[in-house]
Design a protein around this motif. Structure first.
Motif, PDB file in Angstrom:
ATOM      1  N   GLU B 244       0.709  -1.174   0.129  1.00  0.00           N
ATOM      2  CA  GLU B 244      -0.127  -0.039  -0.059  1.00  0.00           C
ATOM      3  C   GLU B 244       0.735   1.225  -0.016  1.00  0.00           C
ATOM      4  OE1 GLU B 244      -2.930  -0.334   2.971  1.00  0.00           O
ATOM      5  OE2 GLU B 244      -3.938  -1.946   2.120  1.00  0.00           O
ATOM      6  N   ASP B 250      -1.712   2.854  -8.729  1.00  0.00           N
ATOM      7  CA  ASP B 250      -2.686   2.213  -8.919  1.00  0.00           C
ATOM      8  C   ASP B 250      -2.501   1.584 -10.474  1.00  0.00           C
ATOM      9  OD1 ASP B 250      -3.772   2.023  -6.725  1.00  0.00           O
ATOM     10  OD2 ASP B 250      -5.526   3.214  -7.246  1.00  0.00           O
ATOM     11  N   LYS B 253      -0.304  -1.436 -10.606  1.00  0.00           N
ATOM     12  CA  LYS B 253      -0.659  -2.567 -10.038  1.00  0.00           C
ATOM     13  C   LYS B 253      -1.081  -4.018 -10.730  1.00  0.00           C
ATOM     14  CE  LYS B 253      -0.776  -1.609  -5.425  1.00  0.00           C
ATOM     15  NZ  LYS B 253      -1.763  -1.235  -4.328  1.00  0.00           N
TER      16      LYS B 253
END
Lengths: 356, 356, 356, 356, 356
Positions: B244, B250, B253
């Motif tokens: 995190e 993002d 990811k």
């Protein structure tokens, strides 16, 4: 390299009330040695004390105090420490019971850790296992060893000469340093074992003997022994790292994670040694089979060539009256040629079967 | 194909204070090479610098900077980087200790990843293992390698020529690209191993020799070695994916999940190779047994046929006075016939037993 | 029954930027076939389209659309779909890379599933493995196959003739139906394997030969291969069942649980086949040992009976002067009797030892 | 050392309503003995009661009461206890069914624990297993044993003479003390086993016989049996330690953790014994192979040396007319020399092959 | 004891729409028998009905209703129940598919459980496996069996005669009782297997034959089969115990925990049987090796003693002219003595080598 197993009779204690202090381990007659190291970033003192009570005043000082006890056979010393530092009776029992499994426990006011300190003794080529118990309190570390002699000399040096950051850090860092020294020493053992594994592997390929099997068996037992010490270590260091005790500063956490990484690496190595050794056993067994095969082949070749020939010779060794061949002029040479033909045919057959 | 094991003496460090920078690995004398690549979507520069200090100004710029250090034997260079980028001393220690286990750690301001870069060298038919450490900071990636030569050339190309999306993405994508390149290279190794496994399997069925056993053993060791590199990789990529940290966008990811999938696939393949190889060992052992059986049968057939016949011949080779058979006119032919009958009977018996 | 392994060179891609579309798999020259099925509870249309763009208008309609692509070698088709349906580049990469591990991923706007479709081809007695990728979007299912020919014919029939509930359900039920058809087909493979296992088991008891060993080995490899396809399936179906994506209706969940149950059952069966096969190997090996034993016994009996007798005959074949027995009237018969006694004694000994 | 297995026919109960009280175990005819110990820190009384009802008044008193029942064959006694202390019918069933698996259950008003008490009987050298059930209620502990004779004598002593802290603690400490006594006794068994393992190991190296194999098998069965008792113990003690029942005081928790540590240690030891024993089997099997090899070598050497020599002798035993060698003056000595040369050549060959 | 495997062709269903009702199992021609038991604490009625519709009125009554269907081949009956009790189509499918894996599912309005009922048939010495499906609704239990004949007779008796608490409890207790009866019956099977294991173990030590190997193999297959039925049972009972369905009363929970304990015990026993059997295989294999060894020794002793002696006899059977020994007066006796000395020397050698 052999393991010096100490007869640890846990059964001696069966039935005694918990907390009864009985020293389980080799009985020793030498005097227990107590050393005290007390330091702050600026100051440092080190001395050997005769009486544990001399250490007690240091409990209250803000300086960091390391009390090291070499020898567990003077139960009253342990008892006095227990009373003064308000230790739980079960901890004292665990310190004295040298057959303890490595573990870490949090008693709020102090942390308790038991480890196995392995060391390789050159003089008798064996792995020596000794139990080390650590108490980490506020500004104080107490360490208990079974005998004089340890792997902490370099830490003492670092404290004495203010090397590295040890004098600037708190007591938990000292405890970490002790654990780290013990864990680091496992690598020494592993390298010795690694050399042995390589040596046996080489022997296995060049000239496997029955002694090789015993060596494989021996190293297997040693790995079993190591494994038993190392696996609980993993849990111990993992617990240490994850602990939320205020006794462990945040600054020390990365160091504890580092020790944890080392134990994982040790476990990895032990496990791959185990795999290698079990592979070696397979090789050994199939090399036995192979040699048996070779022996059988020689026997078979000799026997199958000569048995029929001997039979032919036997026939003409019979004393019958009417054996015309015996009278022939070329009888003897013909028989010799027949024998040669039979023998050579068989050799060719074996050649084709790839037995030669 | 063999593994070039480097002597990595972790034990050298036992007892030293943590954070002491000691290079554990092959000593090299060549100069450490430092290359700097700095890029934004529009601009790009690449140069080899002599002095690590030249790279430091790039730390503050918003452009993405990739500093690559080839060679770990100049400790002062590593130390300077550590000071400038405020790295934890344990990280520097891990970078230098090339016996490190692959791992991923989050130090808030930067992420630290250690991997093993495997590459297959055609010249000496061996798998080369090299440790690569990555530091991912804000807009900066620092990579440490043991020696010149790596699997990143295509990434450099992609940056140079703005191929794919690499120039448009942030620094974490660059770190991903490096890890992905390393992981992708494992497939190359696996394919070589796969070819070897198939080759040995074929040999096993057509003509198993003692060398086959050694090859099986060799490939087993290699798989053991691969496994040891690959399993921690799984944990590493899984941690990366689940992290995190704000340093991982993002958008990156899904790519990290993709790397994770690849490591799972690699593990799957390694494990099924292991299963196949252990099956091959069984086959080998039972083919030895089978051959032994065949040898025994030949011996038994020859011996059991001729031993009784030789006995009969032996009887009529005796020198007794009163042996009427010897005087018979048809004695010799009759004995020959009897022998033939005995021999043929035995052959029929063996035929029935399916030994022929 | 053999597995048709396709050479899937993942290494071809090593170093390329992620998302680069390269078809990894058998190259084909036939045209890619695109079929479109569009239905609501009332209406239904099915057609083969030449150009993927013809399918795009259906994306917006509330009717359920199933686009099936047979053949992955026209990369531009895949790219167009990707652009139109806004698929992540990694998905397109996974679709084209036919060495993919079965998996399920949730990209919010659509779900992505990769499976292995196994089918048994009677013509060449082999298990054919083909990768099927499914995209489940709102009211749309896109399926990608490597080649023409699949296990979905009955589903098409059910849609065409509105059999069962398929026309009344949403797109996720269609996706389920496709997965279910693939999983159900595994049972067919398992039954074939089951028959083989039983056949080998029977052979093993009646007449084990060296070929039996190879068959055991072969079936072991097949089970290894199946296992590798089946285990990830479990995770996949479990993820599907537990997904909280709005694309999966509650009414479909029990069906997904049913598929999950089937995969568990398949795994169970594969694992017990593995156990059975490894038991068969033990039986085989010990039956070899047993036969060897039997052979040895015959050799021993014949040899141990006749060797001493031949020795006796040998003695009286010697040419010494003073051998009084030779002159005896009953010498010859007595020797014959002695020989018979020795032989019979031995037979009795063997009888007692249970070697006869 | 053998295990005295009691025929425990669980099947007797199949189909009966749950809670039906049937005693499963050895039927006994002796009277059930009930002993009562009641104590506070100041007072203490101990007596043997004839009738279970005599114990009931103690339920209400604040003093701690320990009711011990030796013998399970008087079902009405158990029933009365059940009614008076409001025990669940399934508990009564479990107490009577001596084939129970060790477990711990929390029934809010009381805790229920079943254990196996192992003891080593010197008179017949066997491990005796007996089921002990414990009920811990408020201020009361009820223990059920199968027969008179247990490992609790030292606990009674500690209560009688107020040794240790037992008289100062609550009922849960008593329950702990009983469990601890049982667990501690496992160490005694383990030490006996350890001695046996070492004895067999020694025998294995000096003179392995067929009896050794049976001993290895025997110890393996014993370890299997121990393992079955010990693994559930781990769960039991872990549950005990983690329980949140108000019946367990915080002060008792460290003691329960201690018992848990002991069970882990026992499991560790059992597992490493298992590893050692399976290693011993390998050694045994390969030592058989080795001896077989040695036997084969002797046979081969003798046979391969003498079979060719006998053949030569056979040739000159033939009765052909024209065999000039027979007439030579030095024929006989030459043949003897040839034979010696052949024999010695073979011996040298074997020497080189390392068969001698 | 053998397992009667029924050919269950799951593949028949491949491709059919889910929820299609096809009976997979042995086809039967006998009529399906439906029995109805309806009871409250006071009342009780039991009858066999011809038509399933007769049972439907009982659905609404507050009394507890148990509908038992023996035979699954009348699909319309199952369908009617499904419609009336509003069962999910997948449940009906599972009931009919007798190759189902034991499982427990919660459909809110009712609970669905599938089990395998094992029973030992004395007449043909085999384990019979039958699928039993249970539906637990409000005040109603519906059970489906493959054929007439079950292990529930004692439960019916308990209901009829209001034995135990069954008449006082709710429907979930009835469901529990049925499951408990099935699980309890596993113990009967286990005891039979236990007897067999002991029998084979005895045979193994006294007189192992090739048949013993087949028996070991047979029992291994049976354990494999049992294992496959028992492991899912664990999950099933664990789920049952932990369920939060309002259909399960709190009062029934301890009983469900009891069933769970039983399944754990069954698994334990199966696993330790497996361990024992695999140990037996080792023993068998090494006893074969041992016997082979014994055979080889006899052969070696006889051959190595007589082969040299025969050679000596061969020498003096040669027909050379100048063999002075033949002329000696004591030649013959001397040779005999030499032979005896050689033979005895060898015997002593073998004695020392411990071959005799």
């Amino acid at each position: 390299m052999t393991i010096k197993r100490k007869a640890k009779k846990h059964s001696k204690k069966a039935g005694l009330p918990p907390g009864t202090l009985v020293h389980i381990g080799e009985k020793k007659t030498e005097k227990v040695r107590i050393t005290l190291i007390d330091y702050t970033e600026q100051d440092f003192q080190e001395r050997t004390v005769d009486n544990i009570e001399e250490c007690f005043p240091f409990k209250e000082t803000p300086s960091i105090t390391w009390i090291n006890i070499d020898g567990l056979h003077q139960i009253e010393t342990i008892e006095k420490i227990g009373r003064h530092f308000e230790l739980h009776p079960l901890i004292l029992e665990d310190i004295l019971n040298t057959g303890q499994r490595p573990k870490h426990e949090d008693y709020e006011k102090y942390l308790f850790t038991v480890l196995k300190m392995l060391s390789y003794r050159d003089e008798n080529q064996c792995i020596q296992s000794e139990q080390v118990s650590l108490i980490l309190g506020k500004n104080v570390v107490i360490s208990f060893q079974e005998a004089v002699g340890d792997v902490f000399e370099q830490i003492r040096d670092r404290i004495r000469h203010a090397k590295g950051r040890i004098r600037k850090m708190s007591a938990d860092y000292l405890a970490y340093a002790l654990i780290d020294a013990i864990v680091d020493n496992y690598f020494v053992i592993l390298e010795r074992l690694g050399e042995q594994v390589e040596f046996i592997e080489e022997e296995l390929i060049t000239k496997p003997t029955e002694k090789t099997l015993q060596q494989i068996h021996g190293i297997k037992q040693e790995l079993l022994f190591l494994r038993k010490s190392v696996w609980p270590l993993r849990e111990l260091t993992s617990n240490l790292e994850k602990t939320e005790s205020p006794l462990i500063m945040d600054a020390t956490k990365p160091y504890l994670r580092d020790v944890y990484d080392h134990t994982i690496q040790i476990i990895d190595t032990v496990e791959s040694f185990r795999d290698m050794v079990s592979g070696m056993l397979d090789i050994y067994l199939s090399s036995i089979s192979n040699r048996m095969n070779a022996v059988m082949k020689v026997l078979t070749i000799i026997a199958t060539i000569f048995i029929p020939l001997t039979f032919i010779a036997g026939i003409y060794g019979m004393n019958f009256k009417g054996m015309p061949e015996l009278e022939w002029k070329w009888g003897y040479p013909i028989v010799l040629i027949v024998m040669a033909v039979v023998g050579i045919t068989m050799l060719i057959y074996f050649k084709r079967k790839k037995w030669l």
